[in-house]
Write a protein that holds these residues in place. Structure first.
Motif, mmCIF file in Angstrom:
data_model
loop_
_atom_site.group_PDB
_atom_site.id
_atom_site.type_symbol
_atom_site.label_atom_id
_atom_site.label_comp_id
_atom_site.label_asym_id
_atom_site.label_seq_id
_atom_site.Cartn_x
_atom_site.Cartn_y
_atom_site.Cartn_z
ATOM 1 N N GLN A 19 0.300 0.383 15.429
ATOM 2 C CA GLN A 19 1.526 0.362 14.632
ATOM 3 C C GLN A 19 1.253 0.002 13.173
ATOM 4 O O GLN A 19 1.809 0.614 12.260
ATOM 5 C CB GLN A 19 2.524 -0.636 15.222
ATOM 6 N N ILE A 20 0.400 -0.996 12.959
ATOM 7 C CA ILE A 20 0.156 -1.429 11.580
ATOM 8 C C ILE A 20 -0.643 -0.367 10.826
ATOM 9 O O ILE A 20 -0.404 -0.134 9.634
ATOM 10 C CB ILE A 20 -0.529 -2.815 11.551
ATOM 11 N N ALA A 21 -1.565 0.308 11.515
ATOM 12 C CA ALA A 21 -2.333 1.379 10.877
ATOM 13 C C ALA A 21 -1.418 2.553 10.529
ATOM 14 O O ALA A 21 -1.498 3.119 9.431
ATOM 15 C CB ALA A 21 -3.455 1.838 11.797
ATOM 16 N N GLU A 22 -0.534 2.892 11.453
ATOM 17 C CA GLU A 22 0.407 3.987 11.214
ATOM 18 C C GLU A 22 1.337 3.657 10.048
ATOM 19 O O GLU A 22 1.626 4.520 9.215
ATOM 20 C CB GLU A 22 1.209 4.244 12.483
ATOM 21 N N SER A 23 1.809 2.415 9.989
ATOM 22 C CA SER A 23 2.728 2.006 8.914
ATOM 23 C C SER A 23 2.033 2.016 7.555
ATOM 24 O O SER A 23 2.612 2.462 6.555
ATOM 25 C CB SER A 23 3.279 0.609 9.197
ATOM 26 N N TYR A 24 0.773 1.544 7.503
ATOM 27 C CA TYR A 24 0.028 1.489 6.240
ATOM 28 C C TYR A 24 -0.645 2.815 5.901
ATOM 29 O O TYR A 24 -1.278 2.953 4.860
ATOM 30 C CB TYR A 24 -1.029 0.386 6.307
ATOM 31 N N GLU A 25 -0.513 3.793 6.819
ATOM 32 C CA GLU A 25 -1.084 5.127 6.642
ATOM 33 C C GLU A 25 -2.599 5.081 6.470
ATOM 34 O O GLU A 25 -3.181 5.649 5.546
ATOM 35 C CB GLU A 25 -0.418 5.857 5.472
ATOM 36 N N VAL A 26 -3.244 4.371 7.387
ATOM 37 C CA VAL A 26 -4.698 4.323 7.456
ATOM 38 C C VAL A 26 -5.102 4.542 8.915
ATOM 39 O O VAL A 26 -4.258 4.603 9.799
ATOM 40 C CB VAL A 26 -5.259 2.973 6.953
ATOM 41 N N GLY A 83 -0.571 -12.007 9.479
ATOM 42 C CA GLY A 83 -1.704 -11.123 9.727
ATOM 43 C C GLY A 83 -1.533 -9.801 9.012
ATOM 44 O O GLY A 83 -2.483 -9.242 8.446
ATOM 45 N N ALA A 84 -0.296 -9.279 9.019
ATOM 46 C CA ALA A 84 -0.004 -8.040 8.308
ATOM 47 C C ALA A 84 -0.247 -8.214 6.812
ATOM 48 O O ALA A 84 -0.697 -7.281 6.129
ATOM 49 C CB ALA A 84 1.444 -7.620 8.561
ATOM 50 N N LEU A 85 0.031 -9.416 6.286
ATOM 51 C CA LEU A 85 -0.222 -9.705 4.867
ATOM 52 C C LEU A 85 -1.710 -9.648 4.562
ATOM 53 O O LEU A 85 -2.125 -9.061 3.555
ATOM 54 C CB LEU A 85 0.333 -11.088 4.516
ATOM 55 N N SER A 90 -6.402 -6.806 2.163
ATOM 56 C CA SER A 90 -7.714 -6.179 2.329
ATOM 57 C C SER A 90 -7.682 -4.711 1.920
ATOM 58 O O SER A 90 -8.589 -4.214 1.251
ATOM 59 C CB SER A 90 -8.172 -6.291 3.786
ATOM 60 N N LEU A 91 -6.623 -3.995 2.315
ATOM 61 C CA LEU A 91 -6.505 -2.587 1.953
ATOM 62 C C LEU A 91 -6.198 -2.420 0.472
ATOM 63 O O LEU A 91 -6.719 -1.533 -0.200
ATOM 64 C CB LEU A 91 -5.404 -1.928 2.781
ATOM 65 N N ASN A 92 -5.286 -3.294 -0.029
ATOM 66 C CA ASN A 92 -4.914 -3.336 -1.438
ATOM 67 C C ASN A 92 -4.512 -1.962 -1.985
ATOM 68 O O ASN A 92 -4.939 -1.554 -3.064
ATOM 69 C CB ASN A 92 -6.044 -3.925 -2.280
ATOM 70 N N ASP A 94 -1.100 0.690 -2.863
ATOM 71 C CA ASP A 94 0.333 0.623 -3.155
ATOM 72 C C ASP A 94 1.155 0.814 -1.896
ATOM 73 O O ASP A 94 2.184 0.165 -1.691
ATOM 74 C CB ASP A 94 0.713 1.685 -4.195
ATOM 75 N N LYS A 95 0.706 1.734 -1.039
ATOM 76 C CA LYS A 95 1.429 2.019 0.195
ATOM 77 C C LYS A 95 1.471 0.800 1.103
ATOM 78 O O LYS A 95 2.523 0.445 1.654
ATOM 79 C CB LYS A 95 0.771 3.187 0.938
ATOM 80 N N ALA A 96 0.328 0.137 1.275
ATOM 81 C CA ALA A 96 0.271 -1.036 2.144
ATOM 82 C C ALA A 96 1.190 -2.138 1.637
ATOM 83 O O ALA A 96 1.924 -2.765 2.421
ATOM 84 C CB ALA A 96 -1.158 -1.547 2.251
ATOM 85 N N TRP A 97 1.202 -2.384 0.329
ATOM 86 C CA TRP A 97 2.062 -3.440 -0.219
ATOM 87 C C TRP A 97 3.532 -3.073 -0.095
ATOM 88 O O TRP A 97 4.377 -3.916 0.219
ATOM 89 C CB TRP A 97 1.711 -3.698 -1.688
ATOM 90 N N GLN A 98 3.851 -1.814 -0.348
ATOM 91 C CA GLN A 98 5.244 -1.364 -0.229
ATOM 92 C C GLN A 98 5.737 -1.525 1.206
ATOM 93 O O GLN A 98 6.836 -2.051 1.449
ATOM 94 C CB GLN A 98 5.345 0.103 -0.650
ATOM 95 N N VAL A 99 4.929 -1.088 2.157
ATOM 96 C CA VAL A 99 5.320 -1.171 3.561
ATOM 97 C C VAL A 99 5.381 -2.612 4.024
ATOM 98 O O VAL A 99 6.275 -3.000 4.785
ATOM 99 C CB VAL A 99 4.348 -0.359 4.444
ATOM 100 N N TYR A 100 4.440 -3.440 3.553
ATOM 101 C CA TYR A 100 4.450 -4.849 3.969
ATOM 102 C C TYR A 100 5.755 -5.517 3.555
ATOM 103 O O TYR A 100 6.389 -6.215 4.357
ATOM 104 C CB TYR A 100 3.267 -5.611 3.357
ATOM 105 N N ASP A 101 6.184 -5.312 2.320
ATOM 106 C CA ASP A 101 7.445 -5.912 1.857
ATOM 107 C C ASP A 101 8.616 -5.441 2.716
ATOM 108 O O ASP A 101 9.513 -6.212 3.054
ATOM 109 C CB ASP A 101 7.704 -5.538 0.390
ATOM 110 N N TYR A 102 8.602 -4.153 3.047
ATOM 111 C CA TYR A 102 9.675 -3.584 3.872
ATOM 112 C C TYR A 102 9.660 -4.200 5.267
ATOM 113 O O TYR A 102 10.711 -4.562 5.812
ATOM 114 C CB TYR A 102 9.478 -2.076 3.957
ATOM 115 N N LEU A 103 8.468 -4.348 5.853
ATOM 116 C CA LEU A 103 8.356 -4.929 7.187
ATOM 117 C C LEU A 103 8.831 -6.384 7.216
ATOM 118 O O LEU A 103 9.466 -6.821 8.172
ATOM 119 C CB LEU A 103 6.904 -4.855 7.676
#
Length: 233
Positions: A19-26, A83-85, A90-92, A94-103
């Motif tokens: 789920q976290i990989a799919e959300s962060y698109e990695v 953990g998601a943070l 680590s990925l750093n 824009d997509k990961a940060w945007q999705v993290y805030d949304y989550l």
């Protein structure tokens, strides 16, 4: 942005590696590699929950169709909000940060926020005193019809009601008073915020919520008065 399906363990909302990989698109391997490379920063119980053996088998059974990782895995890591943070750091990207805030706003903390709202809703006590709730409900349905809005019941996760385009979905098995309030609440959104688009994605979501909340209370009061007046004439 679509939220992942809710996964909880021990009363805590978590995300699987998939789920976290799919959300962060990695790829999942990137999440696993982040964990391996920064193992000393991840604390069990704070950043992740580790499952194996009977506990893992029981957890897989409750997931139903949610993809975990490999079906034959003997060990599973579930990632908490913190953990998601760490993974976003680590990925750093824009997509990961945007999705993290949304989550954080709409996945990890929505349960906590809704429990606070539920415990501080004075109007729900008032709703118990509605005279002839069936007629008030009918008035609301007529208003929805006049606005071209379709209302239906649905199985909702984490919400009592949802508004999308010209449709309102209300969670199954609510009491009549709860249905009345949720319908009035979503109708208020539809009328007041009809040109605001997807409000959940906006920083001012709480303002939209409070505005519709107050409007719903006023709408129910007005309809209750109308119904009572109609009975007397």
């Amino acid at each position: 942005m679509q939220l992942p399906r809710v996964v909880e363990i021990k009363g805590i909302r978590v995300l699987t590696t998939h789920q976290i990989a799919e959300s962060y698109e990695v790829k999942e391997i990137q999440i696993s590699q982040n964990f391996k490379n920064n193992r000393q920063r991840f604390i069990e119980g704070k950043h992740y929950i580790s499952l194996s053996g009977d506990e893992l088998r029981a957890f897989k059974n409750q997931l139903e169709k949610i993809e975990v990782v490999k079906s034959r895995t003997s060990h599973l890591y579930l990632w908490t909000e913190k953990g998601a943070l760490l993974h976003a750091k680590s990925l750093n990207t824009d997509k990961a940060w945007q999705v993290y805030d949304y989550l954080v706003d709409f996945y990890f903390r929505i349960k906590e926020e809704k429990s606070i709202l539920t415990s501080t809703k004075p109007e729900e006590k008032e709703l118990l005193e509605i005279d002839n709730p069936i007629r008030v409900f009918r008035e609301l349905m007529e208003l929805a019809e006049c606005r071209g809005i379709k209302v239906q019941s649905a199985t909702l996760q984490g919400y009592k009601s949802r508004l999308k385009d010209d449709k309102i979905a209300i969670k199954n098995n609510l009491s009549m008073n709860q249905v009345i309030f949720e319908l009035a609440y979503e109708l208020s959104h539809a009328i007041i915020h009809d040109k605001c688009g997807n409000m959940l994605d906006k920083e001012d979501w709480d303002k939209y919520h409070q505005r519709a909340w107050r409007a719903a209370f006023m709408l129910i009061e007005a309809l209750s008065i109308k119904v009572a007046w109609g009975k007397g004439n």
